[in-house]
Structure formats: C-alpha cells, structure tokens
Design a protein around this motif. Structure first.
Motif, PDB file in Angstrom:
ATOM      1  N   PRO A   1       0.802  -1.230   0.000  1.00 32.87           N
ATOM      2  CA  PRO A   1       0.000   0.000   0.000  1.00 32.87           C
ATOM      3  C   PRO A   1       0.838   1.285   0.000  1.00 32.87           C
ATOM      4  O   PRO A   1       0.424   2.302  -0.536  1.00 32.87           O
ATOM      5  N   ASP A   2       2.035   1.222   0.597  1.00 32.49           N
ATOM      6  CA  ASP A   2       2.869   2.431   0.649  1.00 32.49           C
ATOM      7  C   ASP A   2       3.664   2.660  -0.641  1.00 32.49           C
ATOM      8  O   ASP A   2       4.438   3.596  -0.750  1.00 32.49           O
ATOM      9  N   GLY A   3       3.473   1.779  -1.629  1.00 31.81           N
ATOM     10  CA  GLY A   3       4.157   1.938  -2.917  1.00 31.81           C
ATOM     11  C   GLY A   3       5.447   1.147  -3.029  1.00 31.81           C
ATOM     12  O   GLY A   3       5.993   0.988  -4.114  1.00 31.81           O
ATOM     13  N   SER A   4       5.972   0.650  -1.919  1.00 30.69           N
ATOM     14  CA  SER A   4       7.182  -0.177  -1.977  1.00 30.69           C
ATOM     15  C   SER A   4       6.804  -1.567  -2.481  1.00 30.69           C
ATOM     16  O   SER A   4       5.628  -1.899  -2.594  1.00 30.69           O
ATOM     17  N   ASP A   5       7.803  -2.386  -2.785  1.00 29.97           N
ATOM     18  CA  ASP A   5       7.491  -3.758  -3.209  1.00 29.97           C
ATOM     19  C   ASP A   5       8.017  -4.744  -2.187  1.00 29.97           C
ATOM     20  O   ASP A   5       8.840  -4.409  -1.340  1.00 29.97           O
ATOM     21  N   ASP A   6       7.509  -5.960  -2.274  1.00 32.15           N
ATOM     22  CA  ASP A   6       7.869  -6.975  -1.282  1.00 32.15           C
ATOM     23  C   ASP A   6       9.080  -7.800  -1.679  1.00 32.15           C
ATOM     24  O   ASP A   6       9.460  -8.716  -0.960  1.00 32.15           O
ATOM     25  N   GLY A   7       9.683  -7.516  -2.833  1.00 31.07           N
ATOM     26  CA  GLY A   7      10.876  -8.250  -3.259  1.00 31.07           C
ATOM     27  C   GLY A   7      10.629  -9.730  -3.488  1.00 31.07           C
ATOM     28  O   GLY A   7      11.548 -10.535  -3.438  1.00 31.07           O
ATOM     29  N   GLY A   8       9.389 -10.100  -3.749  1.00 24.29           N
ATOM     30  CA  GLY A   8       9.058 -11.505  -3.969  1.00 24.29           C
ATOM     31  C   GLY A   8       8.799 -12.277  -2.688  1.00 24.29           C
ATOM     32  O   GLY A   8       8.691 -13.500  -2.697  1.00 24.29           O
ATOM     33  N   LEU A   9       8.687 -11.569  -1.571  1.00 28.11           N
ATOM     34  CA  LEU A   9       8.526 -12.218  -0.270  1.00 28.11           C
ATOM     35  C   LEU A   9       7.296 -13.111  -0.199  1.00 28.11           C
ATOM     36  O   LEU A   9       7.352 -14.227   0.308  1.00 28.11           O
ATOM     37  N   TYR A  10       6.143 -12.626  -0.713  1.00 28.23           N
ATOM     38  CA  TYR A  10       4.917 -13.432  -0.663  1.00 28.23           C
ATOM     39  C   TYR A  10       5.129 -14.769  -1.371  1.00 28.23           C
ATOM     40  O   TYR A  10       4.811 -15.827  -0.829  1.00 28.23           O
ATOM     41  N   ALA A  11       5.668 -14.737  -2.591  1.00 30.47           N
ATOM     42  CA  ALA A  11       5.888 -15.966  -3.354  1.00 30.47           C
ATOM     43  C   ALA A  11       6.847 -16.898  -2.614  1.00 30.47           C
ATOM     44  O   ALA A  11       6.627 -18.109  -2.546  1.00 30.47           O
ATOM     45  N   LYS A  12       7.892 -16.343  -2.036  1.00 26.99           N
ATOM     46  CA  LYS A  12       8.859 -17.165  -1.290  1.00 26.99           C
ATOM     47  C   LYS A  12       8.191 -17.825  -0.083  1.00 26.99           C
ATOM     48  O   LYS A  12       8.444 -18.991   0.217  1.00 26.99           O
ATOM     49  N   GLN A  13       7.318 -17.068   0.611  1.00 24.49           N
ATOM     50  CA  GLN A  13       6.620 -17.623   1.775  1.00 24.49           C
ATOM     51  C   GLN A  13       5.679 -18.756   1.360  1.00 24.49           C
ATOM     52  O   GLN A  13       5.602 -19.780   2.035  1.00 24.49           O
TER      53      GLN A  13
END
Length: 108
Positions: free
Chosen positions: A85-97
């Motif tokens: 929501p703040d415009g940053s990205d998760d670096g693929g964290l969701y997929a890795k989790q």
C-alpha cells in the motif's frame, strides 16, 4: 502426492468441484488443492534473457522481425513482486513464503 496450485481461490473452488473435494485420490494418487492469491512467478526482463545487442529484435513491432528465433531466448522466471500500500514492493517475499509453506507441507 500431487499438489494442484491455483492462482486464485475461485480456480481452487472449480478444481475442487471437478475432483470432488480439496483433497482426495485421483487415479490411485492422492492430491491436495491449494489456492494462492495472485501470480507467484513472472518472466525475467527480456534484457536478462537475450544478449543486449538482440533486445531490439524482440521488442520491434516491425513485421519483418517475425517470426523471432525462440532459441535465442534464455527463458527464465523470477518470483513475482507485489506492491505494498505504501508503494514499496515486497521483493518476492509473498511468493517465497508460499513456496516455503508448500515445501514444508510436502516434506511431512
């Protein structure tokens, strides 16, 4: 065991209806249906899959560049990156989790 990983819950529901449940037996093998929430992988950038001098060949809209040589592309995947929501990205964290949970479940 076969894992059926879907991109969204509605697809998991469709598979579940077709197979008679979120888990069970199919042709003598067990299966488990798991729903993700969005894409887990995406193609790498074209510049990472072809030599720099050939990128324009694959991005041209000129009909003379078709058909392209698919053997010239070194296809590769990366984890999909989600925007926060703040415009940053998760670096693929969701997929890795997600894949960590799948690996853990499949190892039991």
């Amino acid at each position: 065991m076969h894992l059926i990983l879907t991109e969204k819950p509605s697809a998991a529901e469709s598979f579940s209806r077709a197979l008679g449940g979120f888990s069970g037996m199919l042709n003598g093998d067990s299966y488990q249906i798991v729903a993700s929430s969005g894409k887990l992988f995406e193609f790498k950038d074209l510049s990472d899959m072809v030599p720099p001098e050939r990128v324009s060949e694959f991005t041209s809209r000129d009909i003379s560049s078709l058909p392209f040589d698919r053997h010239a592309i070194n296809f590769g995947l990366r984890y999909s990156i989600r925007k926060r929501p703040d415009g940053s990205d998760d670096g693929g964290l969701y997929a890795k989790q997600v894949f960590s949970k799948i690996h853990s479940a499949m190892s039991k």
